[in-house]
Each structure stands twice: as structure tokens, then as C-alpha cells.
Design a protein around this motif. Structure first.
Motif, PDB file in Angstrom:
ATOM      1  N   ASP A   1       9.118  11.936   1.484  1.00  0.00           N
ATOM      2  CA  ASP A   1       9.779  10.936   0.826  1.00  0.00           C
ATOM      3  C   ASP A   1      10.788  11.561  -0.223  1.00  0.00           C
ATOM      4  O   ASP A   1      12.013  10.960  -0.454  1.00  0.00           O
ATOM      5  CB  ASP A   1       8.838  10.037   0.208  1.00  0.00           C
TER       6      ASP A   1
ATOM      7  N   PRO B 232       1.042  14.638   1.081  1.00  0.00           N
ATOM      8  CA  PRO B 232       1.586  13.319   1.331  1.00  0.00           C
ATOM      9  C   PRO B 232       2.988  13.298   0.365  1.00  0.00           C
ATOM     10  O   PRO B 232       2.913  13.725  -0.666  1.00  0.00           O
ATOM     11  CB  PRO B 232       0.499  12.395   0.876  1.00  0.00           C
TER      12      PRO B 232
ATOM     13  N   GLY C 276       0.759  -1.457   0.042  1.00  0.00           N
ATOM     14  CA  GLY C 276      -0.228  -0.086  -0.004  1.00  0.00           C
ATOM     15  C   GLY C 276       0.922   1.201  -0.149  1.00  0.00           C
ATOM     16  O   GLY C 276       0.295   2.396  -0.037  1.00  0.00           O
TER      17      GLY C 276
ATOM     18  N   GLY D  44       7.796   4.470   3.494  1.00  0.00           N
ATOM     19  CA  GLY D  44       6.525   3.540   3.259  1.00  0.00           C
ATOM     20  C   GLY D  44       6.934   1.861   3.604  1.00  0.00           C
ATOM     21  O   GLY D  44       6.364   1.221   3.163  1.00  0.00           O
ATOM     22  N   MET D  45       7.931   1.883   4.434  1.00  0.00           N
ATOM     23  CA  MET D  45       8.489   0.470   4.812  1.00  0.00           C
ATOM     24  C   MET D  45       7.526  -0.372   5.458  1.00  0.00           C
ATOM     25  O   MET D  45       7.797  -1.413   5.363  1.00  0.00           O
ATOM     26  CB  MET D  45      10.120   0.554   5.047  1.00  0.00           C
TER      27      MET D  45
ATOM     28  N   GLY E  12      13.201   3.349   4.332  1.00  0.00           N
ATOM     29  CA  GLY E  12      12.265   3.652   5.413  1.00  0.00           C
ATOM     30  C   GLY E  12      11.125   4.187   4.690  1.00  0.00           C
ATOM     31  O   GLY E  12      10.035   4.125   5.372  1.00  0.00           O
TER      32      GLY E  12
ATOM     33  N   HIS F  39       9.812  13.769  10.774  1.00  0.00           N
ATOM     34  CA  HIS F  39       8.980  14.965  11.114  1.00  0.00           C
ATOM     35  C   HIS F  39       8.727  14.978  12.643  1.00  0.00           C
ATOM     36  O   HIS F  39       8.970  13.980  13.433  1.00  0.00           O
ATOM     37  CB  HIS F  39       7.586  14.756  10.220  1.00  0.00           C
ATOM     38  N   PRO F  40       7.907  16.084  13.283  1.00  0.00           N
ATOM     39  CA  PRO F  40       7.864  16.057  14.775  1.00  0.00           C
ATOM     40  C   PRO F  40       7.389  14.928  15.361  1.00  0.00           C
ATOM     41  O   PRO F  40       7.754  14.523  16.415  1.00  0.00           O
ATOM     42  CB  PRO F  40       6.986  17.213  14.856  1.00  0.00           C
ATOM     43  N   GLY F  41       6.401  14.137  14.751  1.00  0.00           N
ATOM     44  CA  GLY F  41       5.841  12.931  15.264  1.00  0.00           C
ATOM     45  C   GLY F  41       6.878  11.919  15.483  1.00  0.00           C
ATOM     46  O   GLY F  41       6.984  11.060  16.374  1.00  0.00           O
TER      47      GLY F  41
ATOM     48  N   ASN G   8      10.887   5.077  13.153  1.00  0.00           N
ATOM     49  CA  ASN G   8       9.863   4.288  13.945  1.00  0.00           C
ATOM     50  C   ASN G   8      10.581   2.963  14.682  1.00  0.00           C
ATOM     51  O   ASN G   8      10.268   2.668  15.768  1.00  0.00           O
ATOM     52  CB  ASN G   8       8.422   4.049  13.382  1.00  0.00           C
TER      53      ASN G   8
ATOM     54  N   VAL H 197       3.766   1.603  -1.882  1.00  0.00           N
ATOM     55  CA  VAL H 197       4.927   1.413  -2.841  1.00  0.00           C
ATOM     56  C   VAL H 197       5.407   3.023  -3.405  1.00  0.00           C
ATOM     57  O   VAL H 197       6.517   3.112  -3.654  1.00  0.00           O
ATOM     58  CB  VAL H 197       4.562   0.535  -3.747  1.00  0.00           C
ATOM     59  N   GLY H 198       4.444   3.745  -3.447  1.00  0.00           N
ATOM     60  CA  GLY H 198       4.499   4.964  -3.780  1.00  0.00           C
ATOM     61  C   GLY H 198       5.590   5.823  -3.137  1.00  0.00           C
ATOM     62  O   GLY H 198       6.197   6.556  -3.965  1.00  0.00           O
ATOM     63  N   ALA H 199       5.621   5.654  -1.986  1.00  0.00           N
ATOM     64  CA  ALA H 199       6.604   6.473  -1.170  1.00  0.00           C
ATOM     65  C   ALA H 199       8.238   6.338  -1.605  1.00  0.00           C
ATOM     66  O   ALA H 199       8.895   6.899  -1.806  1.00  0.00           O
ATOM     67  CB  ALA H 199       6.534   6.042   0.526  1.00  0.00           C
TER      68      ALA H 199
ATOM     69  N   ASP I 283       9.517   4.907   8.409  1.00  0.00           N
ATOM     70  CA  ASP I 283       9.244   3.709   9.270  1.00  0.00           C
ATOM     71  C   ASP I 283      10.664   3.165   9.858  1.00  0.00           C
ATOM     72  O   ASP I 283      10.894   2.706  10.991  1.00  0.00           O
ATOM     73  CB  ASP I 283       8.511   2.676   8.591  1.00  0.00           C
TER      74      ASP I 283
HETATM   75  N1  LIG Z   1       2.364   7.428  -1.498  1.00  0.00           N
HETATM   76  C1  LIG Z   1       2.627   6.861  -0.255  1.00  0.00           C
HETATM   77  O1  LIG Z   1       2.986   5.632  -0.406  1.00  0.00           O
HETATM   78  C2  LIG Z   1       3.010   7.671   0.821  1.00  0.00           C
HETATM   79  C3  LIG Z   1       3.477   7.087   2.032  1.00  0.00           C
HETATM   80  N2  LIG Z   1       3.763   7.588   3.129  1.00  0.00           N
HETATM   81  C4  LIG Z   1       4.305   6.713   4.180  1.00  0.00           C
HETATM   82  O2  LIG Z   1       3.520   6.671   4.926  1.00  0.00           O
HETATM   83  C5  LIG Z   1       4.174   5.963   6.333  1.00  0.00           C
HETATM   84  C6  LIG Z   1       3.354   6.833   7.401  1.00  0.00           C
HETATM   85  O3  LIG Z   1       3.901   8.262   7.480  1.00  0.00           O
HETATM   86  P1  LIG Z   1       3.028   9.500   8.005  1.00  0.00           P
HETATM   87  O4  LIG Z   1       3.997  10.463   8.084  1.00  0.00           O
HETATM   88  O5  LIG Z   1       1.998   9.719   7.176  1.00  0.00           O
HETATM   89  O6  LIG Z   1       2.272   9.084   9.326  1.00  0.00           O
HETATM   90  P2  LIG Z   1       2.621   9.135  10.833  1.00  0.00           P
HETATM   91  O7  LIG Z   1       1.694   8.261  11.598  1.00  0.00           O
HETATM   92  O8  LIG Z   1       4.137   8.631  10.763  1.00  0.00           O
HETATM   93  O9  LIG Z   1       2.743  10.690  11.124  1.00  0.00           O
HETATM   94  C7  LIG Z   1       1.755  11.574  11.073  1.00  0.00           C
HETATM   95  C8  LIG Z   1       1.845  12.088  12.404  1.00  0.00           C
HETATM   96  O10 LIG Z   1       3.090  12.703  12.851  1.00  0.00           O
HETATM   97  C9  LIG Z   1       2.767  14.137  13.234  1.00  0.00           C
HETATM   98  N3  LIG Z   1       3.291  15.031  12.538  1.00  0.00           N
HETATM   99  C10 LIG Z   1       3.809  14.757  11.399  1.00  0.00           C
HETATM  100  N4  LIG Z   1       4.223  16.055  10.681  1.00  0.00           N
HETATM  101  C11 LIG Z   1       3.965  17.198  11.793  1.00  0.00           C
HETATM  102  C12 LIG Z   1       4.218  18.538  12.004  1.00  0.00           C
HETATM  103  N5  LIG Z   1       4.977  19.135  10.654  1.00  0.00           N
HETATM  104  N6  LIG Z   1       3.864  18.939  12.859  1.00  0.00           N
HETATM  105  C13 LIG Z   1       3.176  18.554  13.984  1.00  0.00           C
HETATM  106  N7  LIG Z   1       3.070  17.026  13.872  1.00  0.00           N
HETATM  107  C14 LIG Z   1       3.423  16.456  12.815  1.00  0.00           C
HETATM  108  C15 LIG Z   1       1.202  14.414  13.377  1.00  0.00           C
HETATM  109  O11 LIG Z   1       0.878  13.841  14.575  1.00  0.00           O
HETATM  110  C16 LIG Z   1       0.678  13.403  12.321  1.00  0.00           C
HETATM  111  O12 LIG Z   1      -0.538  12.953  12.331  1.00  0.00           O
HETATM  112  C17 LIG Z   1       5.645   6.431   6.148  1.00  0.00           C
HETATM  113  O13 LIG Z   1       6.204   5.125   5.736  1.00  0.00           O
HETATM  114  C18 LIG Z   1       5.789   7.394   4.924  1.00  0.00           C
HETATM  115  O14 LIG Z   1       6.680   7.000   3.978  1.00  0.00           O
HETATM  116  C19 LIG Z   1       3.770   8.961   3.347  1.00  0.00           C
HETATM  117  O15 LIG Z   1       4.845   9.435   2.813  1.00  0.00           O
HETATM  118  C20 LIG Z   1       2.501   9.300   2.309  1.00  0.00           C
HETATM  119  C21 LIG Z   1       2.624   8.917   0.944  1.00  0.00           C
END
Ligand SMILES: NC(=O)C1=CN([C@@H]2O[C@H](COP(=O)(O)OP(=O)(O)OC[C@H]3O[C@@H](n4cnc5c(N)ncnc54)[C@H](O)[C@@H]3O)[C@@H](O)[C@H]2O)[C@@H](O)CC1
Ligand SMILES: Nc1ncnc2c1ncn2[C@@H]1O[C@H](COP(=O)(O)OP(=O)(O)O)[C@@H](O)[C@H]1O
Length: 280
Positions: A218, A214, A38, A98-99, A96, A151-153, A127, A40-42, A124
Motif C-alpha cells: 500500500d 502487511p 476492515g 484494501g478496496m 485498489g 505481488h506474485p499472487g 484482482n 481502511v488502514g490500507a 483489489d
Molecule cells: N491494514 C490494512 O487494511 C491492510 C490491508 N491489506 C489489503 O488486503 C487485501 C488483500 O491483500 P493480501 O496481499 O494480503 O492478500 P492476497 O490474498 O491478495 O495475497 C496474498 C497471497 O499472494 C501470494 N503472494 C503475495 N506476495 C508473494 C510473494 N512475494 N511471493 C510469493 N507469493 C506471494 C501468496 O500466495 C499470499 O498468500 C488488499 O486489498 C490489500 O490492500 C494489506 O495490504 C495488508 C494491510
């Protein structure tokens, strides 16, 4: 400690113009490992960004069982499905995006941390390091260059605190991460911060809210990997990528692309801005 602002005159000359007799072997090979089910795009976004920032060749190792074998939008990329262990990666590895955090992802990261090659750790991978002390120890003990792009999370996971704690004192958080893991750190967000391993801080002022979309992270990971592969020093590569990434977003915003900006558009914009710098 004062925080210096990253400027274009500082970062633009870091990537040297190419000589007339250059060939692709001079610009390094980048591997990107990520792209679980789900997501792969990342990994594709990171790999495409590395290619468009000038890396000599780019391989993408995908974990998803239904991973594609070719990127028809960017067929220059070499795609591999990773079913078992870590392949022989090239000059630089970004891992990492989307891993996912499966046992397979954990093993691949473990083996990557042993490599004597520059690493960019994103999403990831961060994480997993937050969740597994053996991985955190391996990271601290690495001698090759490493850039973390939380990112901050993700920064909160790594420092075992809340996202709000990170945001309330971002310079302290960036420095703590760099010192704790003995790495260069790019703490992302509005006004990203780069910390070198010794805690020297640099603040970025490019970028805009259109980039809250989103895949932008990446793309940044792929950009840093490409600059490392082309011989830019570790913290300089992070500063160059963070500044250019924001400047590319600003160029799109000036063009009227704010809401709905995509990471793919940002990559093309970054290539345009980088080429403009090179011709000046
Ligand atoms: N097309 C794709 O396949 C995509 C895959 N992705 C992957 O999805 C996975 C999960 O990543 P996500 O980052 O979406 O989810 P996460 O659950 O890691 O982080 C999202 C949470 O982090 C906090 N956060 C992030 N940036 C913040 C900021 N600037 N200020 C304050 N709080 C902040 C918030 O609480 C937010 O809800 C990663 O492996 C990522 O590489 C994403 O990069 C989106 C696109
Ligand atoms: N408001 C903003 N101003 C400047 N840069 C931003 C803003 N919002 C997001 N960005 C940048 O976009 C990128 C988002 O990365 P990340 O949160 O990892 O997204 P993803 O996981 O979707 O790829 C970071 O480099 C961040 O600095």
C-alpha cells in the motif's frame, strides 16, 4: 533482452529540488480510493505515503460504511466516504488498496479506467481486472499513464496461472503483464522488477525480508502516485518508488529494525532517505 539494475544515481535526480518560490499547487493532487470494510488502514497507508513523498494534496476515498472522516494521526489528509460514484479526482488516482471486490468497487474501478489521468492500480483493483474481461479491455485501451503493482499472487490472477509459474520466470511475467495490459508494471517481491510498456526491464536490488509485512505494498502504491503527481514520467516514477521503498527498508534494517518492521515506519524512513538524496 538484458535487464538493467536500478541504481541510486539513476533515480535520485528524478525528483527535482524545489525552487524557493514553490507552492503546494505545483506538486499535484493525489486521490487514493480503497479502504473497504476492515481495510481502511490500507488506504490510509497509501495516502500517508503519498503525502510524505511530497504530493501537494492528498484525498482518500473510503468505501467502508464505518469509514472515519479524519485521520487523527495524519490530519493533513482529506477523507471522504464514497457511497456512490467516482468523485472528481485530482491529478493522479491510486485505486485498489484494501478496496475489496464488491459490485461498488467494480463500478468505481470501471469509471476510473475511463479517466484521462494517470492511474496506479494495486491489490483489489488488480484482482477485479483479473476477474472481469470488460475491465481488462478498458485497461488495455487506456491512453493515459497506468502503473500496475502486482505481488506474485496478483500477477498470477492477471495471467491466469499459478504463483509458482510467476516466480519461476519473473522477468517473463513482468514483461507479459506490461505487454498484455499496455502499462508500466512493478512486479513486487524480493528483487522487484519494473517493466515499461514496451517490455524493457529494470531490476531492483534494495529491500530485505523485514519488509515482508502487511501494508508495505500500500505504501509503494502511494509513493508511485506522489511521484507521478510531481511530474516524474511513468516508468521513472515506478523505478524511483521501488528503489526508494527498498532503500528505506534497508535503512531501517541497518538501524536494527528487521523483524517487526511496520509499513508506517517504512514511510518515515523513505521520507528521510529521499531528503538525504535531495541535500546531496
Ligand atoms: N491494514 C490494512 O487494511 C491492510 C490491508 N491489506 C489489503 O488486503 C487485501 C488483500 O491483500 P493480501 O496481499 O494480503 O492478500 P492476497 O490474498 O491478495 O495475497 C496474498 C497471497 O499472494 C501470494 N503472494 C503475495 N506476495 C508473494 C510473494 N512475494 N511471493 C510469493 N507469493 C506471494 C501468496 O500466495 C499470499 O498468500 C488488499 O486489498 C490489500 O490492500 C494489506 O495490504 C495488508 C494491510
Ligand atoms: N523479502 C523481501 N525483500 C524485498 N522486498 C520485499 C520483501 N518482502 C516484501 N517486500 C516488498 O514489500 C512489498 C509487499 O507488498 P504486498 O505484497 O503488496 O503487501 P501488502 O498487500 O501487505 O501491502 C513489496 O513492495 C515487496 O517488494
Amino acid at each position: 533482452m538484458p535487464i538493467s539494475t536500478i541504481t541510486q544515481p539513476q533515480v535520485a535526480p528524478l525528483l527535482k529540488p524545489r525552487t524557493t518560490d514553490s507552492h503546494k499547487g505545483m506538486f499535484g493532487s493525489v486521490w487514493v480510493i480503497g479502504g473497504g470494510s476492515g481495510m481502511v488502514g490500507a488506504a490510509l497507508l497509501a495516502g500517508r505515503a503519498a503525502l510524505k513523498m511530497g504530493a501537494g494534496c492528498v484525498h482518500i476515498g473510503l468505501l467502508a460504511s464505518d469509514a472515519p472522516s479524519v485521520d487523527f494521526v495524519q490530519p493533513e489528509l482529506m477523507l471522504h466516504r464514497i457511497e456512490q460514484g467516482l468523485p472528481a479526482v485530482g491529478d493522479v488516482l491510486a485505486i485498489g488498496c484494501g478496496m475489496g471486490v464488491s459490485a461498488h468497487a467494480q463500478r468505481l474501478l470501471h469509471d476510473a479506467l475511463w479517466l484521462d489521468a494517470p492511474l496506479v492500480l494495486d491489490a483489489d483493483a488488480l484482482n477485479l481486472i483479473a476477474a472481469h474481461t470488460d475491465l481488462a479491455t478498458l485497461l488495455r485501451e487506456r491512453t493515459a499513464a497506468t502503473v500496475l503493482t502486482p505481488h506474485p499472487g496478483e500477477a498470477a490472477h492477471l495471467l491466469a496461472c499459478r504463483t509458482a509459474d510467476i516466480q519461476s520466470d519473473r522477468p517473463a511475467a513482468a514483461r507479459r503483464l506490461a505487454e498484455k495490459f499496455r502499462c508500466t508494471v512493478a512486479l513486487k517481491g524480493a528483487t522487484s522488477l519494473v517493466s515499461s510498456e514496451d517490455g524493457t526491464l529494470y531490476q531492483n536490488t534494495t529491500g530485505n525480508p523485514g519488509m515482508s509485512a502487511p501494508g508495505m505494498g500500500d505504501v509503494l502504491a502511494g509513493m508511485i502516485a506522489a511521484f507521478l503527481a510531481q511530474g516524474v514520467a511513468t516508468t521513472d516514477a515506478a523505478k524511483l518508488a521501488v528503489y526508494l521503498h527498498g532503500a528505506a527498508g534497508d535503512a531501517l534494517a541497518e538501524f536494527g529494525v528487521k523483524l517487526g518492521m511496520t509499513a508506517s515506519e517504512l514511510t518515515d524512513s523513505a521520507r528521510h532517505v529521499l531528503n538525504q538524496w535531495q541535500t546531496k
